[in-house]
Design an enzyme around this catalytic site. Structure first.
Site, PDB file in Angstrom:
ATOM      1  N   GLN A   1      21.371  38.554 -12.210  1.00 49.30           N
ATOM      2  CA  GLN A   1      21.966  37.246 -12.439  1.00 49.30           C
ATOM      3  C   GLN A   1      21.594  36.234 -11.353  1.00 49.30           C
ATOM      4  O   GLN A   1      21.308  35.060 -11.660  1.00 49.30           O
ATOM      5  CB  GLN A   1      23.490  37.366 -12.540  1.00 49.30           C
TER       6      GLN A   1
ATOM      7  N   CYS B   1       0.839  -1.208   0.000  1.00 46.57           N
ATOM      8  CA  CYS B   1       0.000   0.000   0.000  1.00 46.57           C
ATOM      9  C   CYS B   1       0.870   1.253   0.000  1.00 46.57           C
ATOM     10  O   CYS B   1       0.599   2.215  -0.727  1.00 46.57           O
ATOM     11  CB  CYS B   1      -0.919   0.013   1.216  1.00 46.57           C
TER      12      CYS B   1
ATOM     13  N   GLU C   1       5.279   8.588   5.297  1.00 48.31           N
ATOM     14  CA  GLU C   1       5.334   7.444   4.378  1.00 48.31           C
ATOM     15  C   GLU C   1       6.775   7.106   3.998  1.00 48.31           C
ATOM     16  O   GLU C   1       7.102   6.859   2.846  1.00 48.31           O
ATOM     17  CB  GLU C   1       4.449   7.686   3.152  1.00 48.31           C
TER      18      GLU C   1
END
Length: 385
Positions: A280, A239, A364
């Site tokens: 820049q 999962c 996760e």
């Protein structure tokens, strides 16, 4: 603006339509309210059904069970466009799709699939995923939550922590150890006696998402709520692979929004009688941002091709999740620098994205854990066992 390598040329007409329609939906329904939701730490739960109506919940789930039946590149593009709006809402959709609907489809009985998946796809009900525990985050093998079988019934005891959607979820996919210490998945329903889901307050991140705990005190689980087709720790990790894949795409969306905000501001903001885009150092920042976004897009696209072919490995997914979230967080910080003091203002999305990504880089699988997953794949020696 952020498709420098014309990756859109590699997408199908259907994929492009899905991306465009999702982006337009997010711009119309999320962007106008998300800053206030984040400031007030309010979850816009009225969007759940709208997400369902748009097909943003369970897009890769079979049409047989109410899903979209889409390929994984389409799913990734949806996650990307949702996270352009907000990581918290992508978390809600990602959990619903990859961590709730996917295990029911992959490991559930036909009865469970027909009972739950169509309603989850429509956004009629909300789900959450219970793996992380107060004492076990990066080490899910240390799981303490128990599912005890006695006299033909199951009793669930334990707790889960940092669970997206939990305070409002109607069902929770919970992982627990049975009598034989095997990890099993169970469907816990709101209202079951002994089950509570207190909200976690005072978050500085994912403030438009709702997060909480799952607490189980002698919760009786009927046999028909056990996911029958797979057990062992490999089931919840499958999962997580699906969810991490979505994160790899989603983080690109957050990076795109930060980059585009910074570019627009730099062209409008004048200092020393010229737009700051003409300096820049600003051009260096913008050039490096676009380069990193482009690299992440190509990484995600190739991963999507592998996923569609059933060839994507856990280590490949970890590489993409780790790289793309780090990329997005760095771009959020650089974009904030371009905006100067305005970069911390709620008038712009950058600081919200930055705070959200501080969670995304951890959940996760932490940044370091994904590095070690890749290291184990390269060397054959797991460093975390």
């Amino acid at each position: 603006m952020t498709d420098f390598y014309t990756i859109s040329d590699l997408l199908t007409e259907e994929q492009l339509l899905i991306q465009t329609s999702t982006r337009e939906f997010i711009q119309a329904n999320v962007s106008p309210i998300i800053e206030e939701c984040a400031q007030k730490s309010t979850f816009p739960n009225h969007l759940i059904k709208q997400f369902g109506e748009m097909g943003l919940l369970g897009p890769a789930i079979s049409e047989t069970y109410g899903g979209g039946g889409l390929d994984y590149i389409s799913y990734g593009l949806i996650m990307q466009e949702v996270e352009r709006g907000d990581s918290g809402l992508r978390s809600m959709a990602s959990v619903q799709s990859s961590l709730v609907m996917y295990p029911i489809e992959a490991f559930g009985s036909e009865e469970q699939k027909y009972k739950w998946l169509p309603r989850l796809a429509k956004g009629e009900i909300l789900g959450c995923f219970g793996l992380t525990e107060p004492n076990h985050g990066s080490n899910p093998a240390g799981m303490e939550t128990k599912l005890t079988e006695k006299d033909g019934e199951y009793i669930l005891n334990g707790a889960k922590m940092w669970i997206t959607n939990s305070p409002q979820a109607d069902i929770a996919i919970v992982w627990a150890r049975d009598n034989n210490k095997r990890v099993k998945g169970v469907i816990v329903e709101k209202g079951m006696e002994g089950f509570s889901a207190p909200e976690i307050h005072n978050k500085w991140s994912l403030r438009a998402s709702i997060t909480g705990e799952l607490v189980f005190e002698d919760v009786k689980i009927p046999k028909e709520n056990i996911l029958p087709l797979k057990d062992g720790l490999g089931a919840p990790l499958m999962c997580l692979d699906n969810a991490r894949y979505g994160i790899a795409w989603g983080a690109i969306g957050a990076a795109m929004d930060c980059y585009e905000t910074a570019l627009k501001y730099s062209l409008e903001r004048e200092q020393f009688d010229r737009p700051i885009a003409g300096f820049q150092l600003t051009q260096k920042k913008l050039s490096e941002m676009l380069t990193e976004i482009t690299k992440a897009q190509l990484l995600a696209l190739r991963l999507g091709q592998l996923k569609n072919a059933g060839k994507a490995t856990t280590a490949q997914i970890s590489m993409a999740k780790r790289n793309n979230v780090e990329m997005a967080l760095k771009i959020a910080r650089e974009s904030r620098q371009i905006l100067g003091g305005m970069g911390i203002s709620g008038e712009f999305s950058i600081m919200r994205h930055m705070m959200n990504l501080e969670s995304v880089i951890t959940y996760e699988g932490t940044h370091d854990i994904h590095l070690l997953i890749l290291g184990a794949e390269i060397t054959g020696i797991p460093a975390f066992k």
